[in-house]
Design a protein around this motif. Structure first.
Motif, PDB file in Angstrom:
ATOM      1  N   PRO A 288     -59.331 155.872  38.522  1.00 49.82           N
ATOM      2  CA  PRO A 288     -58.292 157.121  38.059  1.00 49.82           C
ATOM      3  C   PRO A 288     -57.650 156.513  36.842  1.00 49.82           C
ATOM      4  O   PRO A 288     -57.727 155.246  36.450  1.00 49.82           O
ATOM      5  CB  PRO A 288     -57.328 157.022  39.246  1.00 49.82           C
ATOM      6  CG  PRO A 288     -57.397 155.638  39.747  1.00 49.82           C
ATOM      7  CD  PRO A 288     -58.799 155.271  39.588  1.00 49.82           C
ATOM      8  N   VAL A 289     -56.897 157.250  35.995  1.00 52.07           N
ATOM      9  CA  VAL A 289     -56.154 156.768  34.858  1.00 52.07           C
ATOM     10  C   VAL A 289     -54.627 156.259  35.363  1.00 52.07           C
ATOM     11  O   VAL A 289     -54.422 156.564  36.427  1.00 52.07           O
ATOM     12  CB  VAL A 289     -55.821 157.849  33.881  1.00 52.07           C
ATOM     13  CG1 VAL A 289     -57.212 158.501  33.368  1.00 52.07           C
ATOM     14  CG2 VAL A 289     -54.924 159.094  34.886  1.00 52.07           C
ATOM     15  N   ASP A 290     -54.316 155.653  34.627  1.00 51.67           N
ATOM     16  CA  ASP A 290     -52.858 154.831  34.979  1.00 51.67           C
ATOM     17  C   ASP A 290     -51.984 156.154  34.878  1.00 51.67           C
ATOM     18  O   ASP A 290     -51.999 156.985  34.146  1.00 51.67           O
ATOM     19  CB  ASP A 290     -52.494 153.887  33.736  1.00 51.67           C
ATOM     20  CG  ASP A 290     -51.617 152.928  34.442  1.00 51.67           C
ATOM     21  OD1 ASP A 290     -50.985 153.183  35.413  1.00 51.67           O
ATOM     22  OD2 ASP A 290     -51.201 151.977  33.455  1.00 51.67           O
ATOM     23  N   ARG A 291     -50.952 156.164  35.866  1.00 51.30           N
ATOM     24  CA  ARG A 291     -49.977 156.972  35.815  1.00 51.30           C
ATOM     25  C   ARG A 291     -48.482 156.143  36.010  1.00 51.30           C
ATOM     26  O   ARG A 291     -48.404 155.286  36.504  1.00 51.30           O
ATOM     27  CB  ARG A 291     -49.853 157.903  37.083  1.00 51.30           C
ATOM     28  CG  ARG A 291     -51.295 158.860  36.810  1.00 51.30           C
ATOM     29  CD  ARG A 291     -51.476 159.848  37.925  1.00 51.30           C
ATOM     30  NE  ARG A 291     -52.746 160.378  37.725  1.00 51.30           N
ATOM     31  CZ  ARG A 291     -52.687 161.720  37.012  1.00 51.30           C
ATOM     32  NH1 ARG A 291     -51.531 162.311  36.998  1.00 51.30           N
ATOM     33  NH2 ARG A 291     -53.725 162.489  36.890  1.00 51.30           N
ATOM     34  N   ASP A 292     -47.449 156.960  35.435  1.00 48.86           N
ATOM     35  CA  ASP A 292     -45.925 156.722  35.672  1.00 48.86           C
ATOM     36  C   ASP A 292     -45.718 156.540  37.083  1.00 48.86           C
ATOM     37  O   ASP A 292     -46.112 157.558  37.735  1.00 48.86           O
ATOM     38  CB  ASP A 292     -45.026 157.551  34.931  1.00 48.86           C
ATOM     39  CG  ASP A 292     -43.741 156.935  34.838  1.00 48.86           C
ATOM     40  OD1 ASP A 292     -43.312 156.502  33.936  1.00 48.86           O
ATOM     41  OD2 ASP A 292     -43.088 157.029  36.059  1.00 48.86           O
TER      42      ASP A 292
END
Length: 298
Positions: free
Chosen positions: A29-33
């Motif tokens: 997955p992409v990085d998320r806040d």
């Protein structure tokens, strides 16, 4: 806050700024806040790529700008350029009319406005108030409405022209694309403010997920266990962060007054860049435009 630049990231191809192996149905997955759950690009990731660009360009003062580790018996020094994480401003979404829409939300604009205000940007428009779940505010001369509705992916909203949305579309378009660039007009016609809950939903489901395999060289079939999914920010995503430069340190830890923070910012954070950020560079991912604006001195 003083000696600040804004840096705007505009993805030109799907960009995988990931966090390694995920625990959900997406392997990479992409990085998320951590609080909002919106995609994010870490300042450390940007700084590393930015430094690599500077090395390739043969720039001077690289170690003052980005720091240096202990080597050859000389002490390390901290880098003077400090980028924050780049936060989401607009997520591109497929639209029934106009092909694509750059979506944002009242909360996203409020957070952007706060950051811009801290950076000393003046004359910012107010943020549209919270919207009903079925309403979308668009800029004037929008390309998105169809019979007074806007259709995005599987969602439909009642379209409403909004002066505040128009002002934000003009400002963001000029910051990212330039005041006289035709893309600023393209952006304005496709800018839309959605309800917070709808924007949260699109941030969760509106990224690109690709299934990839690795072929065994001998059998020319998929290698055992070499099937995975990876998530990327779509092309046309817009994010924004700050770069601060307060003081410059020499390797002995003392302040270096031979070069001013303003000069260092001017050397490294003025001209637009095109960088490769994140993984999968060999398959064309991660091409990102970087535009610097601001430059306030406190």
């Amino acid at each position: 806050m003083s000696n600040i630049r804004l840096y705007w990231l505009h993805t030109l191809s799907p960009t995988h700024a990931g966090i390694g192996r995920g625990v959900g149905y997406i392997d990479l997955p992409v990085d998320r806040d951590g609080i909002t759950g919106w995609p994010i690009l870490r300042g450390s990731s940007f700084k590393g790529v930015w430094r690599d660009w500077a090395v390739q360009q043969g720039k001077q003062h690289i170690e003052l700008a980005f720091g240096r580790a202990d080597k050859d018996g000389e002490a390390a020094n901290a880098g003077a350029l400090i980028p924050t994480d780049a936060k989401l401003v607009c997520l591109p979404v497929r639209s029934f009319r106009g092909t694509l829409a750059w979506t944002t939300s009242p909360l996203c604009l409020q957070m952007l406005r706060r950051t811009l205000d801290l950076a000393g940007v003046k004359d910012l428009p107010e943020v549209p108030t919270s919207l009903p779940d079925d309403r979308a505010h668009h800029a004037k001369n929008s390309a998105l409405p169809e019979d007074n509705n806007i259709y995005l992916e599987d969602l439909d909203f009642t379209a409403q022209a909004c002066d505040l949305a128009t002002q934000w579309a003009e400002n963001i378009g000029q910051w990212v694309f330039g005041k006289h660039d035709s893309w600023a007009e393209v952006f304005q016609k496709r800018f839309v403010v959605l309800p917070d809950t709808a924007f949260d939903f699109l941030c969760e489901t509106g990224t690109e997920v690709h299934t990839r395999v690795r072929i065994d060289d001998e059998t020319k079939t998929v290698a055992k266990g070499a099937l995975w999914t990876e998530e990327s920010l779509p092309a046309e995503t817009i994010l924004m962060g700050l770069i601060q430069c307060e003081r410059i340190y020499k390797s002995n830890g003392f302040r270096d007054d031979s070069l001013s923070p303003e000069q260092l910012l001017a050397d490294f954070a003025t001209e637009p860049l095109t960088l490769q950020i994140g993984g999968k560079a060999t398959v064309g991912r991660g091409q990102v435009r970087v535009v610097f604006t601001g430059g306030m001195k406190g």
